[in-house]
Each structure stands twice: as C-alpha cells, then as structure tokens.
Design a protein around this motif. Sequence first.
Motif, PDB file in Angstrom:
ATOM      1  N   TYR A  93      41.409  29.771  41.201  1.00 29.83           N
ATOM      2  CA  TYR A  93      41.035  30.511  39.999  1.00 29.83           C
ATOM      3  C   TYR A  93      39.767  29.925  39.394  1.00 29.83           C
ATOM      4  O   TYR A  93      39.477  28.742  39.569  1.00 29.83           O
ATOM      5  CB  TYR A  93      42.164  30.450  38.967  1.00 29.83           C
ATOM      6  CG  TYR A  93      43.304  31.384  39.274  1.00 29.83           C
ATOM      7  CD1 TYR A  93      43.236  32.726  38.921  1.00 29.83           C
ATOM      8  CD2 TYR A  93      44.445  30.938  39.917  1.00 29.83           C
ATOM      9  CE1 TYR A  93      44.281  33.597  39.204  1.00 29.83           C
ATOM     10  CE2 TYR A  93      45.501  31.794  40.201  1.00 29.83           C
ATOM     11  CZ  TYR A  93      45.405  33.127  39.838  1.00 29.83           C
ATOM     12  OH  TYR A  93      46.434  33.989  40.117  1.00 29.83           O
ATOM     13  N   SER A 119      40.094  30.074  33.772  1.00 29.88           N
ATOM     14  CA  SER A 119      41.303  30.891  33.882  1.00 29.88           C
ATOM     15  C   SER A 119      42.501  30.156  33.283  1.00 29.88           C
ATOM     16  O   SER A 119      42.623  28.938  33.389  1.00 29.88           O
ATOM     17  CB  SER A 119      41.591  31.212  35.354  1.00 29.88           C
ATOM     18  OG  SER A 119      42.841  31.858  35.474  1.00 29.88           O
ATOM     19  N   GLU A 120      43.390  30.920  32.686  1.00 26.51           N
ATOM     20  CA  GLU A 120      44.621  30.368  32.135  1.00 26.51           C
ATOM     21  C   GLU A 120      45.804  30.553  33.092  1.00 26.51           C
ATOM     22  O   GLU A 120      46.945  30.237  32.734  1.00 26.51           O
ATOM     23  CB  GLU A 120      44.930  31.016  30.790  1.00 26.51           C
ATOM     24  CG  GLU A 120      43.876  30.715  29.733  1.00 26.51           C
ATOM     25  CD  GLU A 120      44.173  31.369  28.390  1.00 26.51           C
ATOM     26  OE1 GLU A 120      45.288  31.898  28.210  1.00 26.51           O
ATOM     27  OE2 GLU A 120      43.278  31.329  27.529  1.00 26.51           O
ATOM     28  N   ALA A 121      45.551  31.035  34.298  1.00 28.53           N
ATOM     29  CA  ALA A 121      46.619  31.287  35.264  1.00 28.53           C
ATOM     30  C   ALA A 121      47.233  29.972  35.735  1.00 28.53           C
ATOM     31  O   ALA A 121      46.542  28.984  35.958  1.00 28.53           O
ATOM     32  CB  ALA A 121      46.075  32.061  36.455  1.00 28.53           C
ATOM     33  N   GLN A 128      40.253  42.612  34.842  1.00 27.43           N
ATOM     34  CA  GLN A 128      41.024  41.411  34.518  1.00 27.43           C
ATOM     35  C   GLN A 128      41.992  41.074  35.651  1.00 27.43           C
ATOM     36  O   GLN A 128      42.169  39.909  36.000  1.00 27.43           O
ATOM     37  CB  GLN A 128      41.785  41.596  33.220  1.00 27.43           C
ATOM     38  CG  GLN A 128      40.887  41.664  31.999  1.00 27.43           C
ATOM     39  CD  GLN A 128      41.660  41.963  30.721  1.00 27.43           C
ATOM     40  OE1 GLN A 128      42.828  42.364  30.750  1.00 27.43           O
ATOM     41  NE2 GLN A 128      40.999  41.768  29.596  1.00 27.43           N
ATOM     42  N   VAL A 131      40.867  39.209  39.117  1.00 30.38           N
ATOM     43  CA  VAL A 131      40.749  37.746  39.138  1.00 30.38           C
ATOM     44  C   VAL A 131      41.825  37.161  40.053  1.00 30.38           C
ATOM     45  O   VAL A 131      41.573  36.216  40.806  1.00 30.38           O
ATOM     46  CB  VAL A 131      40.848  37.168  37.707  1.00 30.38           C
ATOM     47  CG1 VAL A 131      41.007  35.661  37.715  1.00 30.38           C
ATOM     48  CG2 VAL A 131      39.642  37.589  36.896  1.00 30.38           C
ATOM     49  N   HIS A 132      43.023  37.724  40.010  1.00 30.36           N
ATOM     50  CA  HIS A 132      44.120  37.246  40.860  1.00 30.36           C
ATOM     51  C   HIS A 132      43.846  37.537  42.331  1.00 30.36           C
ATOM     52  O   HIS A 132      44.128  36.706  43.205  1.00 30.36           O
ATOM     53  CB  HIS A 132      45.443  37.874  40.434  1.00 30.36           C
ATOM     54  CG  HIS A 132      45.846  37.527  39.040  1.00 30.36           C
ATOM     55  ND1 HIS A 132      46.189  36.256  38.648  1.00 30.36           N
ATOM     56  CD2 HIS A 132      45.924  38.301  37.925  1.00 30.36           C
ATOM     57  CE1 HIS A 132      46.494  36.257  37.358  1.00 30.36           C
ATOM     58  NE2 HIS A 132      46.333  37.486  36.893  1.00 30.36           N
TER      59      HIS A 132
END
Length: 136
Positions: A36, A40-42, A112, A115-116
């Motif tokens: 990421y 990123s906050e993932a 959005q 991103v994944h």
Amino acid sequence: MQCRRSSLCPNSCKSLLPRRTTKLINLLRYRDRAVYPSDSEADPCSGVEAYQRYGALVLPMLGEVGAKILWRGSVQQLVIGPQGEAWDDVLLVQYPSRRAFLTMVSRPDYLQAVVHRNAALSDSRLIAASAVGSSF
C-alpha cells in the motif's frame, strides 16, 4: 496504447474498447504481501486479501453500471506462453458498453477502491474482447 494497472486510464482506454457489449479478461498475479502507499490506512495483508477488499468494494459498482462477473478461476498451468510467465487467477467480466466501463472506473469511490487492487497485484493484464461469430 496499453492501460496500466496503476491508473486504469479511462481517457486512453476510450479508443481501445468496443462501443457495444464487451468482455474484459483479467489476468492477475498477486503479491505475497500487499504493498500500500505510505499514506494508506489499510491494515497489512496478503495480496489475495487486498484483492478481496477491492472486489468487495467494486462488486456493487459493477451491478450499478450493468456489468457482471461471468467467470473466475485459478490458473492451473500455463499451456502456451512465454517461459516463466505465471498468473494466479483469471476473471471474466462483461460490461454492457464501453461507456459503462469508463463510467465505473471514473467514479470517485472506484478510484478509492483501486488502491487495494494496486496494492494486491504484482502484475496484471486487462484484455478487451468481443464475439466474432460462431465458426472457428
């Protein structure tokens, strides 16, 4: 011109996709660990898990533009192709039109979600195809 997975460039894809119903063949190679962006906050996860996050977000969007997943499978073996080329999964998605695809990939919520996808995949191909007739 080739569309890159990092942007799914709707503007340059415009001329590449047929106007009528089209099927997009997705060849997917996952990273062992998702990568990421630094902002990123993932939560950390595998590439497969990151792609599942992407899929969970995109599946409703597909329905909203009239698209559907026709088939998904795991690659067992590359029978004909360059030595060393390897894919994990294949996904076949049908869109009712070029406009439907471009509408979806231009949506802010899609941008959005992608991103994944980018974090998940070490490589991919997105191949547009349409029927050519019934005889070989």
